[in-house]
Write a protein that holds these residues in place. Structure first.
Motif, PDB file in Angstrom:
ATOM      1  N   VAL A 538     -24.339 -42.804  13.393  1.00 48.69           N
ATOM      2  CA  VAL A 538     -24.545 -42.611  12.878  1.00 48.69           C
ATOM      3  C   VAL A 538     -26.243 -43.611  13.117  1.00 48.69           C
ATOM      4  N   TRP A 539     -26.477 -44.760  13.080  1.00 48.55           N
ATOM      5  CA  TRP A 539     -27.763 -45.486  13.580  1.00 48.55           C
ATOM      6  C   TRP A 539     -28.059 -45.052  15.040  1.00 48.55           C
ATOM      7  N   ARG A 540     -26.806 -45.001  15.947  1.00 47.48           N
ATOM      8  CA  ARG A 540     -27.121 -44.718  17.260  1.00 47.48           C
ATOM      9  C   ARG A 540     -27.822 -43.073  17.410  1.00 47.48           C
ATOM     10  N   ILE A 541     -27.547 -42.273  16.728  1.00 46.65           N
ATOM     11  CA  ILE A 541     -28.390 -40.778  16.716  1.00 46.65           C
ATOM     12  C   ILE A 541     -29.500 -41.198  16.257  1.00 46.65           C
ATOM     13  N   LEU A 542     -30.174 -41.842  14.676  1.00 53.31           N
ATOM     14  CA  LEU A 542     -30.873 -41.710  14.843  1.00 53.31           C
ATOM     15  C   LEU A 542     -32.640 -42.842  15.650  1.00 53.31           C
ATOM     16  N   ALA A 543     -31.105 -43.821  16.645  1.00 59.01           N
ATOM     17  CA  ALA A 543     -32.627 -44.625  16.655  1.00 59.01           C
ATOM     18  C   ALA A 543     -33.371 -44.074  17.864  1.00 59.01           C
ATOM     19  N   HIS A 544     -31.941 -42.725  18.799  1.00 61.09           N
ATOM     20  CA  HIS A 544     -32.227 -42.343  19.703  1.00 61.09           C
ATOM     21  C   HIS A 544     -33.178 -41.541  19.846  1.00 61.09           C
ATOM     22  N   HIS A 545     -34.001 -40.388  18.455  1.00 55.25           N
ATOM     23  CA  HIS A 545     -35.674 -40.002  18.486  1.00 55.25           C
ATOM     24  C   HIS A 545     -35.990 -40.210  16.973  1.00 55.25           C
ATOM     25  N   ILE A 546     -37.193 -41.577  18.050  1.00 56.80           N
ATOM     26  CA  ILE A 546     -38.105 -42.329  16.627  1.00 56.80           C
ATOM     27  C   ILE A 546     -39.300 -41.601  16.416  1.00 56.80           C
ATOM     28  N   ILE A 547     -40.156 -40.977  15.222  1.00 51.14           N
ATOM     29  CA  ILE A 547     -40.285 -40.808  14.896  1.00 51.14           C
ATOM     30  C   ILE A 547     -42.093 -41.846  14.906  1.00 51.14           C
ATOM     31  N   ARG A 548     -43.193 -41.487  15.687  1.00 52.84           N
ATOM     32  CA  ARG A 548     -44.136 -42.207  15.288  1.00 52.84           C
ATOM     33  C   ARG A 548     -45.148 -42.191  14.636  1.00 52.84           C
ATOM     34  N   GLU A 549     -45.110 -40.743  14.503  1.00 54.07           N
ATOM     35  CA  GLU A 549     -45.593 -40.517  13.394  1.00 54.07           C
ATOM     36  C   GLU A 549     -44.855 -39.499  11.740  1.00 54.07           C
ATOM     37  N   THR A 550     -45.955 -39.735  10.654  1.00 49.50           N
ATOM     38  CA  THR A 550     -44.542 -38.577  10.279  1.00 49.50           C
ATOM     39  C   THR A 550     -45.636 -37.568   9.548  1.00 49.50           C
ATOM     40  N   LEU A 551     -44.713 -36.743   9.063  1.00 50.90           N
ATOM     41  CA  LEU A 551     -45.393 -35.319   9.082  1.00 50.90           C
ATOM     42  C   LEU A 551     -45.094 -34.634   7.345  1.00 50.90           C
ATOM     43  N   PRO A 552     -45.841 -33.964   6.776  1.00 44.43           N
ATOM     44  CA  PRO A 552     -45.519 -34.025   5.534  1.00 44.43           C
ATOM     45  C   PRO A 552     -44.646 -32.188   5.465  1.00 44.43           C
ATOM     46  N   VAL A 553     -43.989 -32.181   4.406  1.00 45.46           N
ATOM     47  CA  VAL A 553     -42.824 -30.927   4.369  1.00 45.46           C
ATOM     48  C   VAL A 553     -42.538 -30.235   3.310  1.00 45.46           C
ATOM     49  N   ASP A 554     -43.314 -29.229   3.607  1.00 44.15           N
ATOM     50  CA  ASP A 554     -43.204 -28.533   1.878  1.00 44.15           C
ATOM     51  C   ASP A 554     -40.834 -27.739   2.028  1.00 44.15           C
ATOM     52  N   ALA A 555     -41.293 -27.544   0.709  1.00 44.63           N
ATOM     53  CA  ALA A 555     -39.534 -26.867   0.093  1.00 44.63           C
ATOM     54  C   ALA A 555     -40.084 -26.378  -0.769  1.00 44.63           C
ATOM     55  N   PRO A 556     -40.428 -24.626  -0.382  1.00 45.42           N
ATOM     56  CA  PRO A 556     -40.856 -24.013  -2.089  1.00 45.42           C
ATOM     57  C   PRO A 556     -39.853 -23.642  -2.062  1.00 45.42           C
ATOM     58  N   SER A 557     -38.608 -23.880  -1.584  1.00 45.67           N
ATOM     59  CA  SER A 557     -37.558 -22.855  -3.051  1.00 45.67           C
ATOM     60  C   SER A 557     -36.232 -24.105  -2.130  1.00 45.67           C
ATOM     61  N   GLY A 558     -35.438 -23.789  -3.816  1.00 42.54           N
ATOM     62  CA  GLY A 558     -34.170 -25.233  -2.798  1.00 42.54           C
ATOM     63  C   GLY A 558     -34.872 -26.206  -2.847  1.00 42.54           C
ATOM     64  N   ASN A 559     -33.109 -26.683  -3.118  1.00 42.07           N
ATOM     65  CA  ASN A 559     -33.244 -28.852  -2.568  1.00 42.07           C
ATOM     66  C   ASN A 559     -34.012 -29.794  -3.570  1.00 42.07           C
ATOM     67  N   PRO A 560     -34.210 -28.932  -4.850  1.00 42.30           N
ATOM     68  CA  PRO A 560     -34.902 -29.933  -6.091  1.00 42.30           C
ATOM     69  C   PRO A 560     -34.255 -31.770  -5.611  1.00 42.30           C
ATOM     70  N   ASN A 561     -34.983 -32.560  -5.313  1.00 45.11           N
ATOM     71  CA  ASN A 561     -35.497 -33.859  -5.292  1.00 45.11           C
ATOM     72  C   ASN A 561     -34.436 -34.637  -3.590  1.00 45.11           C
ATOM     73  N   PHE A 562     -34.304 -33.451  -2.985  1.00 46.47           N
ATOM     74  CA  PHE A 562     -34.247 -33.512  -1.822  1.00 46.47           C
ATOM     75  C   PHE A 562     -32.465 -33.047  -1.889  1.00 46.47           C
ATOM     76  N   ASP A 563     -31.897 -33.158  -2.783  1.00 44.27           N
ATOM     77  CA  ASP A 563     -30.662 -33.280  -3.136  1.00 44.27           C
ATOM     78  C   ASP A 563     -29.477 -31.840  -3.038  1.00 44.27           C
TER      79      ASP A 563
END
Length: 676
Positions: A538-563
């Protein structure tokens, strides 16, 4: 095979939910992230140093001891009927190593008597629960004193059958009253079938004039990582390299503090020749050699291109005792001296000159220094109060004055009820249940940029309903816990402008002796047993794709509170779009529609998904070699409106990366996807 004990409470609370989640990732409006998001932490726990990543094969090589762990002859046995005796000679090898082993001829013969003619005597070492013997070059040495005419012989043998896999004659004798170092290289002529092997030093009994010889600092190294002398075990170092870490936090960890105020990790006793290192009473129930010392840690950082985060002793011991304010002078001075040793000019500073004499004329660069370790824990509440009231302020002031460019980290964080002074960062160490990690997904969203925080240790350690400190640690990392760690790490990446970096701890564990079961990697003398846990993947796959700048995400439907879908999106160093997600609290696959602003129909990407077994408590078993983690990468093309559509299974971790840069505006995607 290890059997998991039943959880104290319900298993992961899984609900059925399959609402499609429609996500739109904006091309701007996020934050720059840390340069060192994922890293390593090391202290010698679980024989992760001696008998672990420190490649020395000889256990108890110098008979080091302490009040807590007296010197002994553990792991040594006589050869040829000899008698072994632990001795404290009037002229020891060094003041740091006062004890040595006397190897005496069989009682029926002394010196050159006819009864010793043709006989060989010596001693054998069993290693750290065995030794791996391969057809490769081993480098070794030993120190000997006593009147002896003749040659020595070193060999690697089976501890079961006595079969010899390789041997070497070491020329020349020794003198009474003088320590002589013998160096050798040994290349076995065949591989041993297993790791149940010993290393033997022997000689002709009749050549010992007084009927015995004394030996000390008997050492044997296999090939090491990057070929470093006194270096790291290759296969274990490689498991760390594969994680693509960017920093190394050392030396811990409780090891830094020591059991008492007199037995902390004295950095100046970890440098220089091995014969000048006395070792220390380890805090994890065994004596430590200190062969893996300050220089070796910095070389480790050099060889893996890691940013060192150097922990300095801050006047608190694990027994709860702490240095009073009036006596803090020596604590502050030793910490400043340590950094001078690492960074000082070789010509103009005392400790810089010492470093140069040890083979490192060029100063190291140190950007981060952590004051103490978990000073909120030992000796509560007085110990913590002393840290807040005077220990940390005094040390921070001294560092700011002498090393104004070094960034200071306090060992507690604001989550430990400490107000971190301006200009400093905190250190947070969550060891939690899976549900606790998930419930705290938004924990770092409220951090201000004045509360920059290091995640210096973290792991899912005990099942939902369990309490780690009451013995409910799981025997190995398990899939459900690892997915929860992914959700935690996604939460840190969402706040990458306020999180310095994150690392799992402990990283390594011997399968033969351990004090903390939950580790990235498990190991033994036999490299075939080196096992990458579910959390490692798990840690490996996340570390192999590094985000250098976060981007905002709109979620117009579904997934309240990310769950049940927890995610973060951003840009890589080259501008490609990255989306990381984990699914929890769902027994059904989650349909996802993902659109990156600026990428249109025909854009391409790779989606890599990690899944585990049906049983959320499934784990990677070192003894069967069964790996329960499955990884699948899929090439995806954006459809109408530039939307990428896919599904993510329950209890899964995923990384999605576009082939093209996310530049904003209406740019048509082009090119072919390529996995990282």
């Amino acid at each position: 095979m290890i059997h998991l004990k039943p959880a104290l409470a319900a298993l992961l609370a899984l609900s059925t939910q399959c609402v499609a989640i429609d996500l739109f990732v904006k091309s701007s409006g996020g934050n720059k992230t840390t340069d060192i998001m994922y890293g390593l932490m090391h202290e010698d726990i679980n024989n992760s140093g001696d008998g672990g990543i420190y490649a020395e094969l000889i256990s108890n090589r110098a008979f080091q001891g302490s009040e807590k762990f007296p010197s002994n002859l553990d792991n040594w046995s006589p050869v040829g009927g000899a008698t072994l005796t632990l001795q404290k000679l009037a002229k020891p090898l060094s003041s740091a190593l006062p004890y040595s082993v006397n190897v005496a001829n069989p009682k029926e013969g002394k010196g050159k008597g006819k009864d010793t003619k043709g006989k060989k005597v010596g001693l054998a070492n069993a290693g750290f629960w065995g030794m791996d013997v391969k057809r490769q070059k081993y480098t070794g040495s030993f120190h000997v004193t006593g009147e002896y005419k003749g040659d020595f012989e070193v060999s690697l043998r089976s501890a079961i059958t006595g079969e010899t896999f390789g041997k070497k004659v070491v020329k020349g004798g020794s003198k009474k009253g003088k320590w002589t170092e013998k160096e050798f290289e040994l290349v076995p002529f065949k591989d041993a079938p297993n790791s149940n092997n010993t290393f033997v030093v022997q000689w002709d009994a009749e050549g010992a004039k007084d009927g015995s010889l004394d030996l000390n600092l008997i050492s044997l190294f296999p090939p090491t990582f990057k070929g470093r002398k006194n270096g790291l075990r290759i296969d274990l170092a490689q498991t760390m390299v594969e994680l693509k870490p960017t920093f190394l936090r050392f030396p811990g960890g409780n090891m830094l503090e020591g059991n008492t105020l007199d037995t902390w990790w004295k950095w100046y006793e970890t440098i220089g020749p091995l014969k000048d290192r006395p070792g220390m009473a380890g805090v994890w129930e065994y004596q430590q050699t200190l062969g893996l010392g300050l220089v070796e840690y910095m070389e480790w950082a050099d060889d893996m291109n890691l940013e060192p985060i150097v922990g300095v002793f801050a006047g608190l011991a694990l027994d709860g005792s702490f240095v009073p304010e009036s006596e803090m002078g020596w604590v502050i001075q030793q910490a400043l001296d340590e950094i001078e040793f690492l960074t000082g000019d070789a010509k103009t500073t005392k400790w810089g000159a010492v470093r140069a004499k040890l083979g490192h004329p060029k100063p190291w660069k140190v950007k981060w220094v952590e004051i103490g370790n978990e000073d909120w824990l030992a000796g509560r509440p007085a110990g913590f109060e002393s840290y807040i009231n005077y220990r940390f302020p005094m040390m921070m002031k001294a560092f700011n004055e002498k090393y104004p460019d070094i960034k200071i980290i306090a060992s507690p964080s604001i989550f430990d009820n400490m107000t971190i002074p301006a200009g400093a960062a905190g250190d947070h160490h969550p060891y939690l249940t899976p549900d606790e990690f998930v419930e705290r997904f938004a924990k770092f969203d409220n951090l201000s940029k004045d509360n920059v925080t290091l995640i210096g240790e973290a792991a899912s350690t005990h099942p939902n309903g369990g309490i780690a400190w009451e013995g409910d640690l799981m025997p190995l990392p398990w899939w459900g816990g690892s997915v929860a760690e992914a959700i935690f790490l996604i939460s840190t990446e969402r706040n990458g402008d306020k999180i310095i970096g994150a690392t799992y701890a402990p990283g390594l564990r011997s399968l033969d002796r351990w004090q903390w079961s939950m580790t990235w990697v498990q190991h033994a003398a036999d490299p075939a047993l080196t096992t990458r846990s579910t959390s490692w993947y798990v840690w490996r796959i996340l570390a192999h794709h590094i985000i250098r700048e976060t981007l905002p995400v709109d979620a117009p439907s579904g997934n309240p509170n990310f769950d049940p879908l927890f995610y973060v999106a951003g840009k890589s160093e080259t501008g490609t779009g990255i989306f990381k997600a984990a699914v929890y609290n769902s027994t059904e696959s989650i349909p996802v529609s993902l659109k990156f602003d600026g990428l249109n129909e025909g854009a391409v990407a790779n989606l890599t998904v990690l899944t585990g077994p049906e049983d959320p408590y499934g784990y990677n078993d070192p003894f069967t070699g069964i790996n329960v983690v499955k990884e699948k990468t899929t090439f995806i093309k954006a459809g109408k409106g530039g939307k990428f559509t896919f599904t993510l299974p329950g209890l899964s971790v995923a990384v999605f990366e576009t082939a093209d840069a996310v530049k904003g505006g209406k740019e048509k995607g082009k090119g072919k996807g390529k996995g990282n």
